[in-house]
Scaffold this active site. Sequence first.
Site, PDB file in Angstrom:
ATOM      1  CB  SER A  66      30.810 -44.349  59.815  1.00 22.08           C
ATOM      2  OG  SER A  66      32.121 -44.405  59.414  1.00 22.08           O
ATOM      3  CG  HIS A 103      36.989 -40.626  59.212  1.00 27.05           C
ATOM      4  ND1 HIS A 103      37.183 -40.718  60.677  1.00 27.05           N
ATOM      5  CD2 HIS A 103      36.043 -41.808  59.227  1.00 27.05           C
ATOM      6  CE1 HIS A 103      36.639 -41.797  61.291  1.00 27.05           C
ATOM      7  NE2 HIS A 103      35.915 -42.550  60.353  1.00 27.05           N
ATOM      8  CB  VAL A 139      28.957 -40.212  66.721  1.00 25.71           C
ATOM      9  CG1 VAL A 139      29.752 -39.038  66.700  1.00 25.71           C
ATOM     10  CG2 VAL A 139      27.828 -39.839  65.316  1.00 25.71           C
TER      11      VAL A 139
END
Length: 309
Positions: free
Chosen positions: A97, A111, A114
């Site tokens: 992240s 942003h 996964v």
Amino acid sequence: MQAVTAEQIEQVKAFLLKLQDDICQTLELSDGKGSFQEDNWDRTEGGGGRTRVLTQGAVIEQGGVNFSHVFGTQMPASATAARPELAGRNFQAMGVSLVIHPHNPYIPTSHANVRFFVAEKEGAEPIWWFGGGFDLTPFFPFKEDVVHWHTVAKELSEPFGSDVYPKYKKWCDDYFYLKHRNETRGVGGLFFDDLNAPDFATSFAYMQAVGKGYLDAYIPIIERRKNNEYGSMERNFQLYRRGRYVEFNLVYDRGTLFGLQTGGRTESILMSMPPLARWEYNYQPAADSAQGKLTPFLTAQDWLASTNT
């Protein structure tokens, strides 16, 4: 659903660790000055992570790229609220992240995330799924940047079906929506969750495409805008709009809630927050002002409509 093997779980983990490396290295090159500082951490309940944060670079004011792999005996409320069948299951969750907050107000905040979940219970059918996506939050938007961002999202999705980009684009618009402000957080991108069909290989391949696609979508925008001149007006408006980012992450974001509810490392979970933000009571920019030009971008729309052939 067929259970995932230990080998498949290790394949996902290896991809995520390399993805974190690749993203950090590429962002450092684009920044030209800053470097990511790494913190490794362990979680008492099981697992841990690798947090990397860059502060006060030439381009990036603050950015974090996190990897985590955590285990638990009970799925948290943020996960079971929408899927009650997950209650009472052991779980493991892993993912990368990231959030990048640039200095220059002409470079959007970005942003990406996964992730992979496995939820197991003796005597019950195994459950696993992939999720993720990326989204863009501009302050002084350029249509060409938004079109580029969505073009990358569409092109990486097309090998998986013509319906994938429209479906996950809409999911992103719906998810990153501030109900109390009646506006989207930015111009969207992709958001998907609960992906386990048609099989592990295809689902994993799509998650990989999204993770790799983030750099293709974002780096050209950084390069295009990082030398734009700006002053106090642009900076103040950037800080004001960053407040919306904070509002979303603390009120709505499921990932933030999941991390806190599972006892994750608080500093890593909240690294998505901007280093500076401000609020101003009942601020209403004039429609024809530089700040007011953002407003039309905060409604979900087909950004590629004019480029479709």
